[in-house]
Scaffold this motif. Structure first.
Motif, PDB file in Angstrom:
ATOM      1  N   PHE A  91     -50.169  12.897  10.100  1.00 45.97           N
ATOM      2  CA  PHE A  91     -51.063  11.988   9.394  1.00 45.97           C
ATOM      3  C   PHE A  91     -50.454  11.532   8.071  1.00 45.97           C
ATOM      4  CE2 PHE A  91     -54.546  11.393   6.302  1.00 45.97           C
ATOM      5  CZ  PHE A  91     -55.130  10.265   6.867  1.00 45.97           C
ATOM      6  N   VAL A  92     -49.852  12.436   7.336  1.00 42.37           N
ATOM      7  CA  VAL A  92     -49.272  12.092   6.036  1.00 42.37           C
ATOM      8  C   VAL A  92     -48.053  11.187   6.220  1.00 42.37           C
ATOM      9  CG1 VAL A  92     -48.039  13.081   4.056  1.00 42.37           C
ATOM     10  CG2 VAL A  92     -50.134  14.145   4.880  1.00 42.37           C
ATOM     11  N   ASN A  93     -47.272  11.409   7.272  1.00 40.81           N
ATOM     12  CA  ASN A  93     -46.048  10.637   7.482  1.00 40.81           C
ATOM     13  C   ASN A  93     -46.256   9.372   8.292  1.00 40.81           C
ATOM     14  OD1 ASN A  93     -44.258  12.284   6.041  1.00 40.81           O
ATOM     15  ND2 ASN A  93     -44.211  13.738   7.730  1.00 40.81           N
ATOM     16  N   ALA A  94     -47.452   9.143   8.796  1.00 43.32           N
ATOM     17  CA  ALA A  94     -47.680   7.940   9.630  1.00 43.32           C
ATOM     18  C   ALA A  94     -47.800   6.698   8.782  1.00 43.32           C
ATOM     19  CB  ALA A  94     -48.957   8.131  10.455  1.00 43.32           C
ATOM     20  N   LEU A 128     -51.544   7.226  13.086  1.00 46.98           N
ATOM     21  CA  LEU A 128     -52.360   7.581  11.928  1.00 46.98           C
ATOM     22  C   LEU A 128     -53.741   8.057  12.362  1.00 46.98           C
ATOM     23  CD1 LEU A 128     -52.644   7.501   8.772  1.00 46.98           C
ATOM     24  CD2 LEU A 128     -53.713   5.280   9.122  1.00 46.98           C
ATOM     25  N   TRP A 129     -54.389   7.268  13.201  1.00 46.89           N
ATOM     26  CA  TRP A 129     -55.754   7.608  13.623  1.00 46.89           C
ATOM     27  C   TRP A 129     -55.771   8.762  14.616  1.00 46.89           C
ATOM     28  CZ3 TRP A 129     -59.070   6.087  10.382  1.00 46.89           C
ATOM     29  CH2 TRP A 129     -58.875   4.913   9.670  1.00 46.89           C
ATOM     30  N   ALA A 130     -54.777   8.813  15.503  1.00 46.85           N
ATOM     31  CA  ALA A 130     -54.717   9.909  16.471  1.00 46.85           C
ATOM     32  C   ALA A 130     -54.470  11.243  15.770  1.00 46.85           C
ATOM     33  CB  ALA A 130     -53.625   9.640  17.509  1.00 46.85           C
ATOM     34  N   SER A 131     -53.587  11.243  14.778  1.00 47.28           N
ATOM     35  CA  SER A 131     -53.322  12.495  14.062  1.00 47.28           C
ATOM     36  C   SER A 131     -54.522  12.898  13.212  1.00 47.28           C
ATOM     37  CB  SER A 131     -52.060  12.380  13.220  1.00 47.28           C
ATOM     38  OG  SER A 131     -52.189  11.351  12.262  1.00 47.28           O
ATOM     39  N   LEU A 132     -55.215  11.933  12.617  1.00 46.29           N
ATOM     40  CA  LEU A 132     -56.415  12.249  11.846  1.00 46.29           C
ATOM     41  C   LEU A 132     -57.496  12.815  12.755  1.00 46.29           C
ATOM     42  CD1 LEU A 132     -58.002  12.198   9.193  1.00 46.29           C
ATOM     43  CD2 LEU A 132     -58.691   9.861   9.782  1.00 46.29           C
ATOM     44  N   LEU A 133     -57.706  12.178  13.890  1.00 46.09           N
ATOM     45  CA  LEU A 133     -58.700  12.669  14.848  1.00 46.09           C
ATOM     46  C   LEU A 133     -58.324  14.051  15.359  1.00 46.09           C
ATOM     47  CD1 LEU A 133     -61.277  12.067  16.461  1.00 46.09           C
ATOM     48  CD2 LEU A 133     -59.829  10.999  18.195  1.00 46.09           C
ATOM     49  N   GLY A 134     -57.039  14.263  15.649  1.00 44.98           N
ATOM     50  CA  GLY A 134     -56.583  15.572  16.102  1.00 44.98           C
ATOM     51  C   GLY A 134     -56.773  16.645  15.040  1.00 44.98           C
ATOM     52  N   ALA A 135     -56.494  16.306  13.788  1.00 47.40           N
ATOM     53  CA  ALA A 135     -56.659  17.275  12.695  1.00 47.40           C
ATOM     54  C   ALA A 135     -58.133  17.619  12.495  1.00 47.40           C
ATOM     55  CB  ALA A 135     -56.060  16.726  11.405  1.00 47.40           C
ATOM     56  N   LEU A 136     -58.994  16.615  12.514  1.00 51.84           N
ATOM     57  CA  LEU A 136     -60.430  16.879  12.377  1.00 51.84           C
ATOM     58  C   LEU A 136     -60.960  17.715  13.540  1.00 51.84           C
ATOM     59  CD1 LEU A 136     -61.709  13.427  11.089  1.00 51.84           C
ATOM     60  CD2 LEU A 136     -61.546  15.569   9.807  1.00 51.84           C
ATOM     61  N   PHE A 158     -51.959   9.006  22.828  1.00 52.31           N
ATOM     62  CA  PHE A 158     -51.646   8.064  21.757  1.00 52.31           C
ATOM     63  C   PHE A 158     -50.470   8.533  20.907  1.00 52.31           C
ATOM     64  CE2 PHE A 158     -56.028   6.360  22.380  1.00 52.31           C
ATOM     65  CZ  PHE A 158     -55.642   5.061  22.673  1.00 52.31           C
ATOM     66  N   LEU A 159     -50.352   9.817  20.685  1.00 52.12           N
ATOM     67  CA  LEU A 159     -49.202  10.331  19.955  1.00 52.12           C
ATOM     68  C   LEU A 159     -47.924  10.190  20.772  1.00 52.12           C
ATOM     69  CD1 LEU A 159     -50.710  13.562  18.355  1.00 52.12           C
ATOM     70  CD2 LEU A 159     -50.183  11.403  17.206  1.00 52.12           C
ATOM     71  N   LEU A 160     -48.017  10.390  22.073  1.00 55.23           N
ATOM     72  CA  LEU A 160     -46.848  10.286  22.949  1.00 55.23           C
ATOM     73  C   LEU A 160     -46.302   8.871  23.011  1.00 55.23           C
ATOM     74  CD1 LEU A 160     -45.047  11.827  24.989  1.00 55.23           C
ATOM     75  CD2 LEU A 160     -46.662  11.139  26.748  1.00 55.23           C
TER      76      LEU A 160
END
Length: 79
Positions: A76-79, A39-47, A31-33
């Motif tokens: 996540f912050v920049n999405a 937003l959701w992919a980075s949040l899920l990745g961070a968690l 999803f990031l690629l």
């Protein structure tokens, strides 16, 4: 490399948990690629990385995981 207390909490075998972990990593990366749902992919990745840091503990790979966590939070912050 998983802590014994965390291993006791797994509802599935360690092999199944590792396969699920790999599938989650690939899904988040995909999803990031393709730049969909960043937003959701980075949040899920961070968690996910935060949970990994808690479950694995401090070792030689921790610095890599902290760097990846910082990158995921920046996305996540920049999405």
């Amino acid at each position: 490399m998983i802590q014994p207390w965390a291993l006791a909490l797994l509802p599935v075998s360690l092999k199944s948990a590792m396969i699920g972990n790999a599938m989650l990593d690939v899904l988040v990366g995909f999803f990031l690629l393709i730049d969909v749902g960043v937003l959701w992919a980075s949040l899920l990745g961070a968690l996910h990385l935060l949970i990994v840091l808690i479950v694995v503990g401090i070792n030689g790979i921790t610095t890599r995981d902290i760097g990846l966590l910082a990158g995921a939070l920046a996305l996540f912050v920049n999405a």
